[in-house]
Design an enzyme around this catalytic site. Structure first.
Site, mmCIF file in Angstrom:
data_model
loop_
_atom_site.group_PDB
_atom_site.id
_atom_site.type_symbol
_atom_site.label_atom_id
_atom_site.label_comp_id
_atom_site.label_asym_id
_atom_site.label_seq_id
_atom_site.Cartn_x
_atom_site.Cartn_y
_atom_site.Cartn_z
ATOM 1 N N ASN A 1 1.301 -1.134 0.478
ATOM 2 C CA ASN A 1 -0.118 0.083 0.213
ATOM 3 C C ASN A 1 0.498 1.233 0.170
ATOM 4 O OD1 ASN A 1 -2.552 1.771 -0.243
ATOM 5 N ND2 ASN A 1 -2.411 1.390 2.505
ATOM 6 N N ASP B 1 11.237 2.656 20.328
ATOM 7 C CA ASP B 1 10.580 3.202 20.134
ATOM 8 C C ASP B 1 11.690 4.205 20.670
ATOM 9 O OD1 ASP B 1 8.179 3.544 20.439
ATOM 10 O OD2 ASP B 1 7.275 3.222 22.081
ATOM 11 N N PHE C 1 6.126 14.895 12.693
ATOM 12 C CA PHE C 1 6.038 13.863 13.604
ATOM 13 C C PHE C 1 4.422 13.607 13.400
ATOM 14 C CE2 PHE C 1 10.600 14.567 14.222
ATOM 15 C CZ PHE C 1 10.900 15.308 12.997
ATOM 16 N N TYR D 1 6.500 0.253 7.982
ATOM 17 C CA TYR D 1 6.528 1.836 7.486
ATOM 18 C C TYR D 1 7.694 2.358 7.538
ATOM 19 C CZ TYR D 1 3.963 6.113 8.899
ATOM 20 O OH TYR D 1 3.677 7.126 9.274
ATOM 21 N N LEU E 1 -1.777 8.787 21.173
ATOM 22 C CA LEU E 1 -1.405 9.174 22.635
ATOM 23 C C LEU E 1 -2.705 9.677 22.945
ATOM 24 C CD1 LEU E 1 0.043 9.028 25.156
ATOM 25 C CD2 LEU E 1 1.680 11.330 24.746
ATOM 26 N N ARG F 1 8.791 -0.703 24.518
ATOM 27 C CA ARG F 1 8.191 -1.530 24.081
ATOM 28 C C ARG F 1 8.919 -1.276 22.768
ATOM 29 N NH1 ARG F 1 3.052 1.280 20.708
ATOM 30 N NH2 ARG F 1 4.006 3.022 19.746
HETATM 31 N N1 LIG Z 1 -1.513 10.485 12.082
HETATM 32 C C1 LIG Z 1 0.137 10.411 12.576
HETATM 33 O O1 LIG Z 1 0.248 11.429 13.168
HETATM 34 C C2 LIG Z 1 1.139 11.183 10.953
HETATM 35 C C3 LIG Z 1 2.435 10.927 11.689
HETATM 36 C C4 LIG Z 1 3.406 10.507 10.446
HETATM 37 C C5 LIG Z 1 2.753 10.609 8.822
HETATM 38 N N2 LIG Z 1 1.323 10.812 8.349
HETATM 39 C C6 LIG Z 1 0.776 10.118 7.301
HETATM 40 O O2 LIG Z 1 -0.289 10.808 7.435
HETATM 41 C C7 LIG Z 1 -1.040 10.130 6.463
HETATM 42 C C8 LIG Z 1 -2.275 10.193 6.721
HETATM 43 O O3 LIG Z 1 -2.207 9.967 8.006
HETATM 44 P P1 LIG Z 1 -4.081 9.798 9.339
HETATM 45 O O4 LIG Z 1 -3.719 9.953 10.373
HETATM 46 O O5 LIG Z 1 -4.474 10.786 8.474
HETATM 47 O O6 LIG Z 1 -4.299 8.662 8.202
HETATM 48 P P2 LIG Z 1 -6.037 8.107 8.153
HETATM 49 O O7 LIG Z 1 -5.588 6.516 8.346
HETATM 50 O O8 LIG Z 1 -6.986 8.589 9.348
HETATM 51 O O9 LIG Z 1 -6.549 8.466 6.558
HETATM 52 C C9 LIG Z 1 -5.804 7.229 5.824
HETATM 53 C C10 LIG Z 1 -6.328 7.700 4.260
HETATM 54 O O10 LIG Z 1 -6.188 7.073 3.675
HETATM 55 C C11 LIG Z 1 -7.296 5.982 3.235
HETATM 56 N N3 LIG Z 1 -5.913 4.642 2.604
HETATM 57 C C12 LIG Z 1 -5.449 3.817 2.782
HETATM 58 N N4 LIG Z 1 -4.846 3.136 1.845
HETATM 59 C C13 LIG Z 1 -6.119 3.785 0.673
HETATM 60 C C14 LIG Z 1 -5.536 2.747 -0.707
HETATM 61 N N5 LIG Z 1 -5.176 1.983 -0.932
HETATM 62 N N6 LIG Z 1 -6.967 3.828 -1.674
HETATM 63 C C15 LIG Z 1 -7.864 4.461 -1.538
HETATM 64 N N7 LIG Z 1 -7.777 5.057 0.349
HETATM 65 C C16 LIG Z 1 -6.769 4.405 0.694
HETATM 66 C C17 LIG Z 1 -7.813 5.562 4.127
HETATM 67 O O11 LIG Z 1 -8.930 4.653 4.289
HETATM 68 C C18 LIG Z 1 -8.079 6.685 5.006
HETATM 69 O O12 LIG Z 1 -9.027 7.466 5.065
HETATM 70 C C19 LIG Z 1 -0.631 8.586 6.310
HETATM 71 O O13 LIG Z 1 0.561 8.308 4.780
HETATM 72 C C20 LIG Z 1 0.364 8.288 7.183
HETATM 73 O O14 LIG Z 1 1.906 7.915 6.925
HETATM 74 C C21 LIG Z 1 0.419 10.809 9.966
#
Ligand SMILES: NC(=O)c1ccc[n+]([C@@H]2O[C@H](COP(=O)([O-])OP(=O)(O)OC[C@H]3O[C@@H](n4cnc5c(N)ncnc54)[C@H](O)[C@@H]3O)[C@@H](O)[C@H]2O)c1
Length: 338
Positions: free
Chosen positions: A91, A282, A168, A140, A189, A279
């Site tokens: 993915n 970390d 971050f 990841y 968290l 963990r």
């Molecule tokens: N949340 C954080 O603190 C954080 C930190 C660092 C990086 N990120 C990056 O930010 C991005 C968004 O994070 P988030 O917390 O909003 O995650 P989230 O899971 O809430 O959102 C991801 C979205 O992508 C969609 N999705 C995933 N794979 C898909 C696919 N193959 N086809 C179609 N839709 C797909 C999911 O349905 C979801 O709506 C991610 O790429 C994550 O790696 C997030």
């Protein structure tokens, strides 16, 4: 500007979509809702297509002719990626390639990718700048770094401007927009501690013997509205060179215990904390040096005090509970990891 937002129904994507619209742009959500719900998409256009389905992704590009792509779609759990690495490569790398194939056929001028601090692995540098060693310790982090590289190289050949934003700890919510954090399972968290305290459960913390002032992990929390604003600035900037990766954080670190204390203070509840062993994987401290992004884009986080982040997360949690749309409380295991 018409912007295709892959993963636009997710937690961060929903904020990016609304920030784009607030700045007069037209976001189109490309998300098959595998980790989100349709509630987050109203009133925007949704194309519920899996990113890995390249032919349907091409149809979406043909239909909407986006000028720019923001790619937030992917899997987000470090722990899950250790158990199921192939899903993460498929993915986080494969679906991104599907978008790049579409960009090769249609005239997209900018591709903005959501990367992560996990690309740095268990670094001991603090704060971390973009020149710190890239040694991800999980599939990841490795899959996100692999796509950063694939993106920058492909974009250079295609004449597209590519940018990666290494977030971050995204946190908080924009309650006025009616969107907030609701992963399933929730591993982050702040929402976990809020739910544990509201449910009268133990708050479990992994590790109290890290080389940090109170022994718990230190992280850099950036409000999701500030994060969304950085995307708008990056898309609108005429000056950013292609192929750059930027940290997005505040430069301030808070320990797990400091975060728990702030949440308990705002809820007027006493946390019942249980310490568990560390963990694996970390890092003790992950704090960004984001000066590069700040100077290139004149971006300054204005909502990222711990007080405002926690206040907005609590307000969102309360409104979601009242609407009956919050995720069920998961089994407890809370740490500062991401
Ligand atoms: N949340 C954080 O603190 C954080 C930190 C660092 C990086 N990120 C990056 O930010 C991005 C968004 O994070 P988030 O917390 O909003 O995650 P989230 O899971 O809430 O959102 C991801 C979205 O992508 C969609 N999705 C995933 N794979 C898909 C696919 N193959 N086809 C179609 N839709 C797909 C999911 O349905 C979801 O709506 C991610 O790429 C994550 O790696 C997030």
């Amino acid at each position: 500007m018409k912007v295709l937002v892959a993963g636009g129904a997710g937690y961060i994507g929903a904020h990016v979509v609304r920030a784009l619209a607030a700045h007069g742009h037209t976001p189109i959500i490309l998300d098959d809702l595998r980790a989100s719900s349709i509630d987050r998409c109203h009133p925007f256009t949704l194309e519920a297509v899996p990113l890995e389905d390249t032919s349907r992704v091409l149809e979406v590009f043909q239909k909407h002719e986006p000028e720019a792509v923001v790619h937030l779609g992917g899997y987000i759990s470090v722990g899950e990626s250790m158990r199921e690495p192939t899903r993460y490569w498929e993915n986080n790398l494969g679906s991104g390639i599907s978008l790049l194939l579409a960009c090769a056929r249609f005239p997209v001028h900018t591709f903005l990718f959501s990367s992560t601090a996990a690309v740095y692995g268990t670094t001991t540098e603090s704060p971390i700048d973009e020149n710190s060693p890239l040694v991800p310790t999980s599939p990841y982090g490795a899959s996100k770094l692999a796509f950063e590289r694939a993106l920058h190289r492909s974009a250079a050949a295609l004449g597209i401007r590519s940018l990666a934003l290494r977030y971050f700890n995204a946190s908080g919510a924009n309650v006025e927009w009616g969107v907030g954090e609701a992963h399933d399972p929730e591993e982050h968290l702040i929402p976990r501690v809020i739910r544990s305290l509201l449910d009268g459960n133990l708050v479990q913390v992994y590790g109290d013997d890290y080389p940090t002032p109170d022994g718990t992990c230190v992280r850099d929390y950036v409000h999701v509205s500030d994060l969304a604003e950085a995307h708008v600035l990056a898309l609108e900037s005429a000056e950013l060179e292609t192929g750059q990766s930027f940290n997005v954080g505040t430069g301030c670190g808070y320990s797990v215990l400091e975060v728990i204390q702030e949440i308990a203070k705002q809820l007027s509840l006493n946390p019942n904390i249980q310490f568990l062993p560390r963990r694996p994987g970390d890092p003790p401290r992950l704090v960004a040096n984001a000066s590069s992004l700040m100077s290139c884009l004149q971006w300054h986080p204005t909502h990222s005090s711990l007080e405002e982040i926690v206040g907005s997360a609590i307000a969102w949690e309360m409104s979601a509970v009242n609407k009956g749309s919050s995720q069920p409380s998961p089994a407890l295991n809370t740490s500062g990891g991401r």
